[in-house]
Design an enzyme around this catalytic site. Structure first.
Site, short mmCIF file in Angstrom:
data_model
loop_
_atom_site.label_atom_id
_atom_site.label_comp_id
_atom_site.label_asym_id
_atom_site.label_seq_id
_atom_site.Cartn_x
_atom_site.Cartn_y
_atom_site.Cartn_z
N ARG A 120 -5.69 1.69 4.60
CA ARG A 120 -4.93 0.47 4.38
C ARG A 120 -3.46 0.60 4.76
O ARG A 120 -2.82 -0.37 5.16
CB ARG A 120 -5.00 0.07 2.92
N CYS B 261 -10.77 -2.64 -0.93
CA CYS B 261 -11.14 -1.23 -0.88
C CYS B 261 -11.73 -0.87 -2.24
O CYS B 261 -11.82 -1.73 -3.12
CB CYS B 261 -9.96 -0.33 -0.53
N ARG C 200 -6.64 -5.72 -3.27
CA ARG C 200 -5.43 -5.30 -2.56
C ARG C 200 -5.00 -6.22 -1.43
O ARG C 200 -5.07 -5.87 -0.24
CB ARG C 200 -5.59 -3.86 -2.05
N ILE D 259 -2.27 -1.74 -12.50
CA ILE D 259 -1.94 -1.95 -11.08
C ILE D 259 -3.16 -2.39 -10.27
O ILE D 259 -3.09 -3.34 -9.49
CB ILE D 259 -1.33 -0.67 -10.44
C1 UD1 Z 1 0.79 2.38 -2.66
C2 UD1 Z 1 0.26 3.79 -2.55
C3 UD1 Z 1 -0.93 3.97 -3.47
C4 UD1 Z 1 -0.54 3.60 -4.90
C5 UD1 Z 1 0.07 2.21 -4.95
C6 UD1 Z 1 0.63 1.85 -6.32
C7 UD1 Z 1 0.79 4.39 -0.26
C8 UD1 Z 1 0.30 4.68 1.10
N1 UD1 Z 1 -0.13 4.02 -1.15
O1 UD1 Z 1 -0.23 1.49 -2.25
O2 UD1 Z 1 -1.32 5.36 -3.41
O3 UD1 Z 1 -1.69 3.63 -5.72
O4 UD1 Z 1 1.17 2.14 -4.01
O5 UD1 Z 1 1.56 2.80 -6.73
O6 UD1 Z 1 1.95 4.54 -0.57
N2 UD1 Z 1 -0.29 -6.56 -4.12
C9 UD1 Z 1 -0.43 -7.92 -3.91
N3 UD1 Z 1 0.00 -8.43 -2.72
C10 UD1 Z 1 0.55 -7.66 -1.75
C11 UD1 Z 1 0.71 -6.26 -1.97
C12 UD1 Z 1 0.27 -5.75 -3.18
O7 UD1 Z 1 -0.93 -8.63 -4.77
O8 UD1 Z 1 0.91 -8.20 -0.68
C13 UD1 Z 1 -0.75 -5.98 -5.40
C14 UD1 Z 1 -1.86 -4.93 -5.22
O9 UD1 Z 1 -3.13 -5.53 -5.14
C15 UD1 Z 1 -1.68 -4.10 -6.47
C16 UD1 Z 1 -0.16 -4.12 -6.68
O10 UD1 Z 1 0.32 -5.24 -5.95
O11 UD1 Z 1 -2.30 -4.73 -7.56
C17 UD1 Z 1 0.56 -2.88 -6.23
O12 UD1 Z 1 0.15 -2.57 -4.91
P1 UD1 Z 1 1.12 -1.82 -3.88
O13 UD1 Z 1 2.28 -1.25 -4.63
O14 UD1 Z 1 1.39 -2.73 -2.75
O15 UD1 Z 1 0.20 -0.63 -3.38
P2 UD1 Z 1 0.12 -0.02 -1.92
O16 UD1 Z 1 1.44 -0.09 -1.26
O17 UD1 Z 1 -1.07 -0.59 -1.21
#
Ligand code: UD1
Length: 424
Positions: free
Chosen positions: A93, A117, A122, A333
């Site tokens: 991702r 995933c 996500r 999260i």
């Molecule tokens: C990153 C990390 C992952 C970690 C996560 C949370 C990397 C490569 N991966 O993933 O290992 O578990 O941070 O610490 O650094 N969300 C939305 N809309 C968006 C983006 C996110 O709703 O556009 C939500 C997600 O579904 C989730 C939350 O926000 O519930 C946090 O996600 P996010 O911090 O974005 O995780 P990643 O960057 O994918």
């Protein structure tokens, strides 16, 4: 498919070298798209995910050279293909992190939507909304995000409605080349974001507010090459800290930074595991973890940094499975991050899930079993459970581990674990 076989019961003792952080390496590699380079990343981990990112950048047209002996990765060149295809984005991702840099420098990008995933749906709506506020036009078509910004991106004030690591990184990178000032409000504050910001500054970016939830970026015309050391992996360090705790051992986590372990270190101490900075390690990093007494149940809730990391939740649950008393672990999260629970229960743990919380009633002993998991941290939590279990544990689907841990079994064997990889 490789498997890992281990027999529990041995306290771990010795030193474990902590590698560069996977979650820092991936955005840092994507940042190479922002300039002609070269971007030289030192302390670069050799992981399946960094190999996937290298493949993605290479197919965009960049040159990527990873000298795994020197732990140095050199990236540079011009993107000749602005498409990130489904086959690569589906595998990882974090591939979506190429969107901001491509759009900022080339004013155009076509990136596959990542889809759900194992740990949850996500979405990437925060990434897209932010880029649109910076002037990008994004159409979703046939599973792809088609993004254009013919006039280039422009600075904007962006309020995140939810803290997102990936969206903060994508927009931070995009803003470095935008016209004018961008402000990211309610930005994520993970150490990997600080690391990215420091690298971007070394490449010529203007960024203020590092370490806070309000980042201000003044766009510049172009960025240049730089050399940057990747921050040590706090999740790898936290995982090995749990390994020392669950086996009742004592390990030195070489290079680890105590301040990045934050709440994880505090919670481990409450649970009966000592975590302290190694003597004379101010410059080199180093954390000593030891358990002298029994483990106690502690309640935790996952939160964005500086809270307890969701990426440590499964490993901490393994520790709680053999602690005295009960522990309530709440996952805020990701909605589906308890898939290790049924497998741990097969090893004799007593864990019940109620919505987003798991009640863990500690047992005096786990017993080894063949297990498998569907994501990286769940897989490693089963290895930790196996280290505390009587008898043999076989962990299947090791490819999940190889995404984010470098030579996990070798590092554990070197400090006394009875563990080996069975090539499949
Ligand atoms: C990153 C990390 C992952 C970690 C996560 C949370 C990397 C490569 N991966 O993933 O290992 O578990 O941070 O610490 O650094 N969300 C939305 N809309 C968006 C983006 C996110 O709703 O556009 C939500 C997600 O579904 C989730 C939350 O926000 O519930 C946090 O996600 P996010 O911090 O974005 O995780 P990643 O960057 O994918």
């Amino acid at each position: 498919m490789d498997r890992i076989r281990l027999r529990g019961g041995r306290p771990l003792r010795g030193s474990i070298p902590i590698g560069g952080a996977k979650n820092a390496a991936l955005p840092l590699m994507a940042a190479a798209l922002l300039s002609e380079g070269p971007l030289v990343l030192t302390n670069a981990p050799a992981l399946d995910d960094t190999r996937t990112m290298a493949g993605l950048l290479a197919q965009h047209g960049l040159s990527v050279d990873h000298d795994t002996n020197a732990r140095t990765m050199t990236l540079g060149g011009t993107a000749t293909n602005l498409v990130a295809p489904y086959d690569l984005v589906r595998k990882m991702r974090a591939s979506v992190l190429v969107l901001g840099p491509l759009l900022a420098r080339y004013r155009e990008a076509k990136v596959s939507l990542p889809g759900g995933c194992a740990i949850g749906t996500r979405p990437v709506d925060l990434h897209l909304k932010g880029l649109e506020e910076m002037g990008a036009k994004i159409d979703l078509d046939s599973g792809y995000m088609n993004a254009t910004a013919p006039e280039g991106l422009r600075g904007a004030k962006i309020y995140f409605t939810q803290v997102s690591v990936g969206a903060t990184e994508n927009l931070l990178m995009a803003a470095t080349l935008a016209d004018g000032m961008t402000e990211l409000v309610n930005a994520a504050r993970e150490p990997e974001i600080d690391d990215l910001a420091h690298c971007l500054i070394a490449m010529g970016a203007r960024i203020e507010g590092i370490g806070t939830d309000r980042l201000r970026i003044e766009g510049v015309k172009a960025l240049h090459g730089a050399t940057h050391p990747i921050v040590p992996d706090r999740i790898e360090a936290g995982t090995f800290a749990c390994a020392a705790g669950i086996t009742g051992g004592e390990v030195l986590l070489e290079g680890a930074k105590l301040e990045h372990l934050g709440t994880v270190a505090r919670v481990l101490r409450e649970a009966g595991v000592e975590v302290e900075e190694a003597p004379n390690s101010k410059n080199t990093g180093g954390v000593i973890v030891k358990r002298l007494s029994g483990l106690r149940g502690v309640d935790v809730m996952t939160e964005p940094f500086p809270g307890f990391a969701t990426d440590m939740q499964a490993q901490f649950m393994a520790l709680m499975a053999v602690a005295e008393g009960a522990s309530m672990i709440t996952e805020t999260i990701f909605e589906n991050r308890f898939m290790h629970v049924p497998e741990m229960n097969r090893m004799g743990a007593r864990i019940n899930v109620h919505g987003s919380s798991a009640i863990v009633r500690g047992v005096s002993r786990l017993s080894g079993a063949p297990v498998m998991a569907t994501d990286l941290r769940a897989s490693v939590s089963l290895i930790l459970a196996g280290l505390a279990a009587g008898g043999e544990t076989i962990v299947n689907r090791v490819y999940h581990l190889d995404r984010g841990y470098e030579r996990l079994e070798a590092k554990l064997a070197a400090v006394g674990a009875d563990i080996e990889r069975l090539p499949g």
